[in-house]
Design a protein around this motif. Structure first.
Motif, PDB file in Angstrom:
ATOM      1  N   MET A  32      51.405  43.808 -51.893  1.00  0.00           N
ATOM      2  CA  MET A  32      50.918  42.397 -51.918  1.00  0.00           C
ATOM      3  C   MET A  32      50.801  41.942 -50.250  1.00  0.00           C
ATOM      4  N   SER A  33      49.608  41.644 -49.938  1.00  0.00           N
ATOM      5  CA  SER A  33      49.584  41.128 -48.540  1.00  0.00           C
ATOM      6  C   SER A  33      50.368  39.598 -48.307  1.00  0.00           C
ATOM      7  N   GLN A  34      50.722  39.322 -47.420  1.00  0.00           N
ATOM      8  CA  GLN A  34      51.197  37.944 -46.892  1.00  0.00           C
ATOM      9  C   GLN A  34      50.174  36.780 -46.942  1.00  0.00           C
ATOM     10  N   LYS A  35      50.491  35.853 -47.270  1.00  0.00           N
ATOM     11  CA  LYS A  35      49.569  34.644 -47.103  1.00  0.00           C
ATOM     12  C   LYS A  35      49.924  33.559 -45.908  1.00  0.00           C
ATOM     13  N   TYR A  36      51.308  33.554 -45.871  1.00  0.00           N
ATOM     14  CA  TYR A  36      51.803  32.838 -44.652  1.00  0.00           C
ATOM     15  C   TYR A  36      52.505  33.892 -43.835  1.00  0.00           C
ATOM     16  N   ASN A  37      52.615  33.583 -42.423  1.00  0.00           N
ATOM     17  CA  ASN A  37      53.644  34.083 -41.574  1.00  0.00           C
ATOM     18  C   ASN A  37      54.517  33.501 -41.073  1.00  0.00           C
ATOM     19  N   ASN A  38      54.285  32.330 -40.837  1.00  0.00           N
ATOM     20  CA  ASN A  38      55.189  31.439 -40.128  1.00  0.00           C
ATOM     21  C   ASN A  38      56.358  30.814 -41.202  1.00  0.00           C
ATOM     22  N   LEU A  39      57.475  30.902 -40.915  1.00  0.00           N
ATOM     23  CA  LEU A  39      58.541  30.589 -41.775  1.00  0.00           C
ATOM     24  C   LEU A  39      58.431  29.126 -41.958  1.00  0.00           C
ATOM     25  N   MET A  40      58.310  28.369 -40.924  1.00  0.00           N
ATOM     26  CA  MET A  40      58.177  27.216 -41.319  1.00  0.00           C
ATOM     27  C   MET A  40      57.062  26.357 -42.254  1.00  0.00           C
ATOM     28  N   ASP A  41      55.878  27.299 -42.131  1.00  0.00           N
ATOM     29  CA  ASP A  41      54.892  26.752 -43.049  1.00  0.00           C
ATOM     30  C   ASP A  41      55.461  27.113 -44.488  1.00  0.00           C
ATOM     31  N   ILE A  42      56.183  28.237 -44.676  1.00  0.00           N
ATOM     32  CA  ILE A  42      56.602  28.910 -46.062  1.00  0.00           C
ATOM     33  C   ILE A  42      57.754  27.831 -46.477  1.00  0.00           C
ATOM     34  N   ILE A  43      58.500  27.566 -45.660  1.00  0.00           N
ATOM     35  CA  ILE A  43      59.690  26.612 -46.225  1.00  0.00           C
ATOM     36  C   ILE A  43      59.093  24.998 -46.585  1.00  0.00           C
ATOM     37  N   TYR A  44      58.176  24.740 -46.000  1.00  0.00           N
ATOM     38  CA  TYR A  44      57.503  23.328 -46.131  1.00  0.00           C
ATOM     39  C   TYR A  44      56.539  23.388 -47.478  1.00  0.00           C
ATOM     40  N   GLU A  45      55.958  24.543 -47.521  1.00  0.00           N
ATOM     41  CA  GLU A  45      54.777  24.596 -48.598  1.00  0.00           C
ATOM     42  C   GLU A  45      55.475  25.180 -50.012  1.00  0.00           C
ATOM     43  N   ARG A  46      56.815  25.603 -49.987  1.00  0.00           N
ATOM     44  CA  ARG A  46      57.385  26.055 -51.126  1.00  0.00           C
ATOM     45  C   ARG A  46      57.847  24.731 -51.834  1.00  0.00           C
ATOM     46  N   LYS A  47      57.122  24.533 -53.204  1.00  0.00           N
ATOM     47  CA  LYS A  47      57.437  23.495 -53.926  1.00  0.00           C
ATOM     48  C   LYS A  47      57.881  24.014 -55.358  1.00  0.00           C
ATOM     49  N   SER A  48      58.586  23.506 -56.346  1.00  0.00           N
ATOM     50  CA  SER A  48      58.591  24.047 -57.774  1.00  0.00           C
ATOM     51  C   SER A  48      57.449  23.800 -58.331  1.00  0.00           C
ATOM     52  N   LEU A 106      61.887  41.732 -54.877  1.00  0.00           N
ATOM     53  CA  LEU A 106      63.116  41.852 -54.947  1.00  0.00           C
ATOM     54  C   LEU A 106      64.085  42.607 -53.836  1.00  0.00           C
ATOM     55  N   THR A 107      63.416  43.680 -53.570  1.00  0.00           N
ATOM     56  CA  THR A 107      64.210  44.428 -52.633  1.00  0.00           C
ATOM     57  C   THR A 107      64.352  43.686 -51.294  1.00  0.00           C
ATOM     58  N   GLU A 108      62.960  43.104 -50.812  1.00  0.00           N
ATOM     59  CA  GLU A 108      63.164  42.159 -49.609  1.00  0.00           C
ATOM     60  C   GLU A 108      64.146  41.151 -49.858  1.00  0.00           C
ATOM     61  N   ALA A 109      64.297  40.450 -50.991  1.00  0.00           N
ATOM     62  CA  ALA A 109      65.314  39.404 -51.280  1.00  0.00           C
ATOM     63  C   ALA A 109      66.697  39.856 -50.992  1.00  0.00           C
ATOM     64  N   THR A 110      66.860  41.257 -51.439  1.00  0.00           N
ATOM     65  CA  THR A 110      68.385  41.700 -51.321  1.00  0.00           C
ATOM     66  C   THR A 110      68.765  41.880 -49.812  1.00  0.00           C
ATOM     67  N   GLN A 111      68.022  41.718 -49.085  1.00  0.00           N
ATOM     68  CA  GLN A 111      68.360  41.515 -47.570  1.00  0.00           C
ATOM     69  C   GLN A 111      69.180  40.380 -47.226  1.00  0.00           C
ATOM     70  N   ALA A 112      69.285  39.428 -48.306  1.00  0.00           N
ATOM     71  CA  ALA A 112      70.212  38.126 -48.183  1.00  0.00           C
ATOM     72  C   ALA A 112      71.782  38.522 -48.086  1.00  0.00           C
ATOM     73  N   PRO A 113      72.339  37.620 -47.185  1.00  0.00           N
ATOM     74  CA  PRO A 113      73.757  37.945 -47.137  1.00  0.00           C
ATOM     75  C   PRO A 113      74.767  37.668 -48.386  1.00  0.00           C
ATOM     76  N   ILE A 136      59.926  34.399 -50.093  1.00  0.00           N
ATOM     77  CA  ILE A 136      59.262  35.700 -50.207  1.00  0.00           C
ATOM     78  C   ILE A 136      57.913  35.506 -50.917  1.00  0.00           C
ATOM     79  N   ALA A 137      58.103  34.751 -52.259  1.00  0.00           N
ATOM     80  CA  ALA A 137      57.090  34.585 -53.255  1.00  0.00           C
ATOM     81  C   ALA A 137      56.133  33.718 -52.429  1.00  0.00           C
ATOM     82  N   LYS A 138      56.434  32.526 -51.731  1.00  0.00           N
ATOM     83  CA  LYS A 138      55.620  31.906 -51.287  1.00  0.00           C
ATOM     84  C   LYS A 138      55.013  32.480 -49.964  1.00  0.00           C
TER      85      LYS A 138
END
Ligand SMILES: Cc1cc2nc3c(=O)[nH]c(=O)nc-3n(C[C@H](O)[C@H](O)[C@H](O)COP(=O)(O)O)c2cc1C
Length: 212
Positions: free
Chosen positions: A1-17, A36-43, A149-151
């Protein structure tokens, strides 16, 4: 699935429940697994990765979960529910995890053995509550990562603690070592998020105690 946003700040501010999704929107399992595989890069604590997942996409199972949840609409309309489950016995993977690091060339034999021995001294002997606390913290990190990642991919989420965790464990026959922590509804927003504000930073700052 392709990316809609690339800028982390946009992703952080656009994510809402989001609490209402397009029920006709399908997300294939391969895409969810990729996220989920991408998410597992979390510490995680000692890299023990105490998170476990269940991906629920069929309507029948979602309906069953609704019976013991306070989040009817978002569950019903979501494309998928991701159950984030804590493994309170993640220490069973100590050998595998550290041997993988050795094979990847990230660690030498001596250090690997030292780390394995330290981890084995610590985790299996820790009280259940302490291990659950670690799993909860790890689950929070991976849940956040998954939602961002979803956002980034143009999808929406809501993280939910409002469900009967004992019922969930019962329904899916989970062994006591596995503790359901949150459900993340994933889908395409059909209604905007309510919006939410944040406390100003100065309200969040604690002053070090003056012990004199
Ligand atoms: C651990 C956790 C549990 C939550 N449980 C629920 C829930 O059961 N139902 C719900 O509608 N929202 C739930 N939320 C979403 C929060 O209400 C939401 O994140 C918060 O109001 C801030 O809004 P925002 O996510 O849109 O920025 C939960 C969030 C977290 C982090």
């Amino acid at each position: 699935m392709s990316q809609k946003y690339n800028n982390l700040m946009d992703i952080i501010y656009e994510r809402k429940s989001v609490r209402k999704f397009d029920p006709a929107y399908k997300i294939d399992r391969a895409t969810i697994d990729e996220m989920l595989t991408e998410a597992t890069q979390a510490p995680s604590s000692s890299n023990l990765q105490s998170w476990r997942f269940m991906v629920i996409q069929d309507d029948e199972t979602k309906k069953n979960i609704q019976k013991f949840s306070f989040n009817l609409q978002q569950i019903e309309t979501s494309s998928a529910l991701i159950a984030v489950i804590g493994d309170t016995e993640a220490y069973h993977n100590i050998d595998e995890i550290y041997h993988r690091n050795l094979e990847a060339g990230f660690i030498d034999q001596v250090n690997m053995e030292r780390q394995i021995s330290n981890a084995k001294a610590l985790y299996p002997n820790a009280p259940f509550e302490a291990r659950l606390n670690i799993a909860n913290f790890d689950a929070g990190l991976i849940s956040m990562q998954f939602m961002l990642i979803a956002k980034a991919k143009g999808l929406d989420t809501v993280c939910m603690g409002g469900f009967d965790k004992d019922q969930f464990a019962k329904q899916f026959g989970l062994d006591k070592r596995y503790v359901p922590l949150v459900l993340i509804a994933l889908g395409k927003a059909a209604a905007p998020a309510y919006g939410s504000t944040r406390l100003p930073l100065e309200d969040l700052m604690l002053q070090p105690a003056n012990n004199k």
